[in-house]
Design an enzyme around this catalytic site. Structure first.
Site, PDB file in Angstrom:
ATOM      1  N   ARG A 616      58.017  29.012   7.772  1.00 47.55           N
ATOM      2  CA  ARG A 616      57.145  30.050   7.828  1.00 47.55           C
ATOM      3  C   ARG A 616      55.884  29.649   7.382  1.00 47.55           C
ATOM      4  O   ARG A 616      55.645  29.197   6.198  1.00 47.55           O
ATOM      5  CB  ARG A 616      57.645  31.325   7.209  1.00 47.55           C
ATOM      6  N   PHE A 621      47.415  32.303   3.345  1.00 43.48           N
ATOM      7  CA  PHE A 621      48.473  33.006   2.588  1.00 43.48           C
ATOM      8  C   PHE A 621      49.215  32.136   2.031  1.00 43.48           C
ATOM      9  O   PHE A 621      49.142  31.788   0.705  1.00 43.48           O
ATOM     10  CB  PHE A 621      49.301  33.815   3.334  1.00 43.48           C
ATOM     11  N   GLN A 624      55.966  28.288   3.493  1.00 44.79           N
ATOM     12  CA  GLN A 624      57.385  28.604   2.896  1.00 44.79           C
ATOM     13  C   GLN A 624      58.265  27.624   3.463  1.00 44.79           C
ATOM     14  O   GLN A 624      58.402  27.041   4.598  1.00 44.79           O
ATOM     15  CB  GLN A 624      57.816  29.946   3.271  1.00 44.79           C
ATOM     16  N   ASN A 663      62.017  35.699  -2.166  1.00 41.00           N
ATOM     17  CA  ASN A 663      63.243  36.372  -2.365  1.00 41.00           C
ATOM     18  C   ASN A 663      63.259  37.430  -1.383  1.00 41.00           C
ATOM     19  O   ASN A 663      62.288  37.786  -0.672  1.00 41.00           O
ATOM     20  CB  ASN A 663      63.230  37.073  -3.852  1.00 41.00           C
ATOM     21  N   PHE A 674      57.925  28.749  -1.740  1.00 40.65           N
ATOM     22  CA  PHE A 674      56.607  28.914  -0.978  1.00 40.65           C
ATOM     23  C   PHE A 674      55.493  28.475  -1.874  1.00 40.65           C
ATOM     24  O   PHE A 674      55.520  28.367  -3.397  1.00 40.65           O
ATOM     25  CB  PHE A 674      56.052  30.253  -0.337  1.00 40.65           C
ATOM     26  N   LEU A 683      51.292  39.443  -5.252  1.00 42.69           N
ATOM     27  CA  LEU A 683      52.733  38.816  -5.682  1.00 42.69           C
ATOM     28  C   LEU A 683      52.988  38.900  -6.999  1.00 42.69           C
ATOM     29  O   LEU A 683      54.163  38.736  -7.268  1.00 42.69           O
ATOM     30  CB  LEU A 683      52.612  37.683  -4.940  1.00 42.69           C
ATOM     31  N   HIS A 687      57.472  38.046  -7.606  1.00 42.43           N
ATOM     32  CA  HIS A 687      57.975  36.620  -7.278  1.00 42.43           C
ATOM     33  C   HIS A 687      57.730  35.616  -8.511  1.00 42.43           C
ATOM     34  O   HIS A 687      56.659  35.682  -9.274  1.00 42.43           O
ATOM     35  CB  HIS A 687      57.425  36.150  -6.066  1.00 42.43           C
TER      36      HIS A 687
END
Length: 727
Positions: A616, A621, A624, A663, A674, A683, A687
């Protein structure tokens, strides 16, 4: 009162009573944080009944435009004689039919706006406070006290102040978990029960435990069933072993004043309707019963308008093979609302027992929020996936909470999960309940979502809400002296030296799934952490602040062991991720996140990440990886399954190159991780940040720039981890 008159009547089919239709998750009037312009012009709103008629109106249709009404009245006033004094019968009939209806709708729209203005409006919670274990219950008393109970049997008293709350006192009330917490209508008495067969009675104003009873049965739920005007208090306690209910006097008597046998299965909900002078109870099979609080039998008070249950819709839950998780009365006692285990909100008319409204909150209805164009409810794919994972976990836990064994006894597992409840505001025109999106505020006039609280708090699944409205009352001198001796002052209260004493402070208290905190929504957005810390005074010396979350409890021994220096010293602090596009060197935060670093480095040594692809990639951004299945659904920790978050206040997603755990919601870490390519402050707190890139950020940028599938953000050309070296 021989019948309950409704301010708003409706045909049940139009309000979704028969077809299960409710409010649209994407529909939000107003701006989502302020007042709604609810004027009653929606075609799906409930029909208004004439205020002078006690029966419900079956008339439906939108409000007539003022121009049409004026023309009709003028024509009718002329009558058959062409005059202007309204001599004609037709003119009187048209005027009488239309004018009251228009006035009523305008008045209702205005009253809903006023009711909304007296509710919390902030999109984020302002403050949170701790217990040492999961918080399972929260109640607000009429004397402005907030009482919370947790899974370790601790009951805490908090006093509502002009802005925020102050800690008062705590008790280790039970050896087992707090199973039920109930406050009397006058706000003077509090009762709690536990699986250890104990009943505790507290004097709320003096925050003192006045009675300790050991019960001959395992209790399931408790409720005060006496009105404010009655000097003697009576508390009803249900049996977990059978359908019995025991009523005790609040004078320390060990023998029950009366025993009831109305249910064939254990009763898990009891609520007293003071205006209607009646008690409503529900068992785990979904059967609902009305009974008198003093005659102790299934007799109907003068406010009830049916003779047989077959005339009502009280078999609704049993018919659908479900049971309510909560039951609450409106302030005037004319309605009661239930949140069902089938995620359906049902609103009943108390007097007739008829189902008035149904609002469906099934998970299937939320599938469209990912593609929604409404910014108030729209979610991205990642956020939606996280929330759905938490919902599945919550549903699995809640369904296993109360079950019947072969002997018809209730088996209650102590999961520490608060109820998902629905409550009324003080006007009785709005209901509130927690959902996947946040806490919804629904207008009962037309089923519209008029406010949404806490949507941005995607790390919390709110449950167990309680509402305070109005102005907090002042304590008397003796109580104030005792309060001052052992309090933790809310930093919000300490900050505001120029607060308006006469202003209201509506506050919504919320619990959260598997959290040892309770949260407060007000009309104020949370202050910055630096501003709060700088304003803390000596009164808050016994607690510490990290942002809006107050650390008023010492960490548990288990947490202290995790943070011990010897454990962290034994862990590796550096790693080189060898990828098919180059090397990425990272520094690991072993001291702050020992368990996460241990999981990462052990997987690396064992070759778990070898050949795993970057599945991903989202431009501007993050990138991952870490899933051996390669689709974002796999991976587990070195201990098997998932492990808890290690959120540290000094570690944030404040730059490119932050190494963080992926998660599916709180405490669901496995093997996926990531690396950010930009600042990602949203975030923080959600995370675990366990490392930073110190060399090879150009490789991260190169991976970020590859072409990806637009639907799943998956690279068109496979990019993989060759292996990871740790040192």
């Amino acid at each position: 009162m021989n019948e309950c008159k409704m301010n708003v009547g409706s045909k049940r089919k139009r309000d979704g009573d028969d077809d299960g239709r409710g409010e649209d998750p994407e529909r939000l009037d107003g701006d989502g944080s302020g007042d709604s312009s609810d004027s009653g012009d929606s075609s799906d709103s409930g029909d208004s009944s004439d205020s002078g008629d006690s029966s419900d109106s079956d008339e439906a249709g939108p409000m007539l435009p003022p121009s049409m009404v004026a023309g009709a009245e003028t024509q009718g006033a002329r009558g058959s004689h062409g005059g202007t004094d309204g001599d004609g019968d037709g003119g009187k009939r048209k005027k009488d039919e239309r004018k009251p209806r228009i006035k009523r709708r305008r008045k209702h729209g205005a009253s809903v706006s006023v009711a909304l203005s007296r509710l919390p409006s902030a999109k984020m919670y302002e403050r949170s406070y701790m217990h040492r274990d999961s918080v399972t219950h929260c109640v607000v008393s009429a004397t402005d006290f907030v009482v919370t109970g947790s899974r370790d049997g601790v009951v805490k008293f908090w006093k509502k102040t002009e802005r925020g709350v102050e800690f008062v006192k705590q008790y280790k009330a039970h050896e087992g978990a707090v199973r039920s917490l109930a406050v009397s209508r006058d706000g003077f008495l509090l009762a709690s029960v536990s699986p250890d067969r104990s009943l505790r009675v507290f004097d709320v104003l003096n925050f003192d435990m006045i009675h300790m009873l050991q019960l001959p049965f395992e209790p399931l739920v408790c409720e005060w069933i006496h009105p404010k005007s009655q000097a003697k208090g009576f508390v009803a306690v249900s049996h977990a072993e059978d359908g019995g209910i025991s009523v005790y006097k609040a004078d320390g008597s060990t023998e029950p004043a009366h025993e009831l046998r109305l249910h064939s299965a254990p009763v898990h909900l009891i609520r007293y309707n003071e205006p209607g002078d009646c008690v409503v109870s529900c068992d785990v099979r979904g059967m609902v019963e009305y009974w008198h609080p003093r005659q102790y039998e299934a007799t109907m008070s003068k406010h009830v308008r049916f003779q047989f249950k077959s005339e009502t819709d009280l078999y609704e839950f049993a018919k659908h093979k479900t049971r309510p998780a909560s039951l609450e009365f409106s302030p005037d006692g004319q309605l009661f609302a239930c949140m069902g285990r089938d995620r359906m909100v049902r609103v009943f008319k108390f007097a007739t027992g008829k189902l008035w409204k149904k609002i469906d909150d099934a998970l299937e209805l939320y599938e469209g929020v990912v593609k929604s164009k409404n910014p108030h409810v729209a979610l991205d794919h990642v956020d939606f996936g996280h929330r759905m994972a938490v919902e599945r976990d919550l549903e699995k836990t809640s369904n296993a909470k109360v079950q019947l064994n072969a002997d018809n006894k209730a088996q209650i597992e102590a999961h520490g999960v608060p109820p998902s409840n629905v409550i009324f505001d003080e006007s009785g025109q709005l209901i509130m309940y927690p959902t996947l999106l946040g806490i919804k505020v629904i207008s009962l006039h037309n089923n519209r979502l008029v406010r949404l609280l806490g949507k941005v708090e995607n790390s919390e699944r709110f449950l167990g809400i309680a509402l305070f409205q109005g102005r907090p009352k002042q304590l008397d001198a003796s109580a104030a002296t005792q309060l001052g001796s052992d309090r933790i002052r809310s930093s919000a209260n300490a900050l505001d030296e120029k607060r308006d004493v006469d202003s209201e402070d509506p506050t919504l208290f919320c619990l959260s799934f598997r959290k040892n905190r309770f949260f407060m929504f007000s009309s104020r957005e949370p202050a910055e952490a630096s501003e709060d810390s700088g304003s803390a005074n000596a009164d808050s010396s016994s607690s510490s602040l990290v942002g809006r979350d107050v650390f008023n409890e010492k960490p548990l021994a288990r947490s202290q062991r995790l943070l011990a220096a010897p454990v962290a010293a034994a862990l590796q602090r550096h790693a080189v991720i060898h990828t098919s596009m180059g090397d990425i060197t990272v520094t690991l935060h072993a001291r702050e996140c020992p368990k996460t670093v241990e999981n990462f480095t052990t997987h690396a040594k064992n070759g778990y990440y070898n050949g795993v692809i970057f599945h991903r990639i989202i431009k501007d951004f993050m990138i991952q990886t870490g899933d051996p299945l390669g689709d974002g659904t796999g991976g587990e920790s070195i201990w098997g399954g998932e492990f808890e978050d290690e959120i540290h206040p000094s570690l944030k997603h404040d730059q490119a190159g932050v190494l963080s755990m992926a998660n599916a919601g709180p405490n669901t870490n496995g093997s996926q991780f990531f690396i950010t390519t930009v600042k990602c402050p949203w975030l923080d707190g959600k995370h675990t940040v366990f490392g930073r890139v110190t060399k090879g950020l150009g490789v991260v940028r190169a991976i970020e720039d590859v072409k990806v599938d637009k639907k799943f953000n998956r690279p068109l050309d496979k990019i993989s981890i060759i292996n990871i070296d740790v040192s």
